[in-house]
Design an enzyme around this catalytic site. Sequence first.
Site: not given
Ligand code: UDP
Length: 330
Positions: A33, A50, A73, A140, A144, A188, A283
Amino acid sequence: MKVLVVGGAGYIGSHMVQMLLERGHEPVVFDNLSSGYRDAVPERLLVEADLADEGALDAVFGAHRFDGVMHFASFIQVGESVREPAKYYRNNIANTLNLLDAMRRHGANNFIFSSTAAIFGEPDYVPIDERHPRRPINPYGFSKFAIEQVLADYDRAYGLRSSCLRYFNAAGADPQGRIGERHEPETHLIPLVLQAASGRRSHIDVFGQDYDTPDGTCIRDYIHIIDLCDAHLLALDRLIAGAPSSAYNLGNGNGFSVKEVIDTAEAVSGTVIARNVAARRAGDPARLVADASLARSELRWVPRFDDLATIVRHAWAWEQRMASGAKRSA
Ligand code: UDP
């Protein structure tokens, strides 16, 4: 099937638990959690523990004979992984090794691993198939990638079979609105855009509009959470039927730019969403789109919600629920 769902109280895990129950299976949820929610899963299914706790792992594997283990997780924020790699390597690698070694001790097999498009790094070509070189560019993605390698070695040496599912951009929510995405903090794109639509945020930052794409913003392949969960069940069925270890890229094969996502959210919500062009996020590859033909042919995976408007509509229903809850408790 009896399935251990590690991280089952989180965003993807809780949708998986719900689907397992609806299909008549028996999930057991193992979750500390730390970012999941107690109310996202039925209380009777939850083992609050955990992965660092080997005793807790032995207890759960001692109490049940699992047909499969699904592992959701992990920490998932690219930017944070650059600032705090130790946190990512400890949780995403060391704790996953604890889980895999508990499976070995108890003779459990059939492991479904939540992998990611981030293992590919800056792509040489799109759409990205399973043969694309894996060259992660942040901790990250490395965490993975490392576990994918561990799984190949554990299969060869110990016969532990697995399926690595490389998610592109998981999005959307339960079509019936019972559960949805609740990251804290939220990073996201789709939930953030919808929080701007509902008034919980003032605007959305667009991270860069000088990419080499038609409208200058990044392109991603958004996949509905329910379609993602379908793929997990199909992958587990296949392992249980005796198939060898596998890896699948999971997306719809359609790329949408950040601007297109915001436009879709405006249309779905009937609002105008304030946009602020901000700097590129470190990135971020310009374009990530999946070639999921292997999942379609081998798993017979058929996405049911493969259009962006539907994904955003389900996420919007959930956001409206969250926004009205926030208003009530304010
Ligand atoms: N993005 C954005 N503004 C935000 C969050 C994300 O422009 O506040 C863009 C981010 O640069 C990427 C896309 O939206 O190009 C998707 O980002 P997200 O973090 O949802 O997923 P990721 O592709 O990193 O797994």
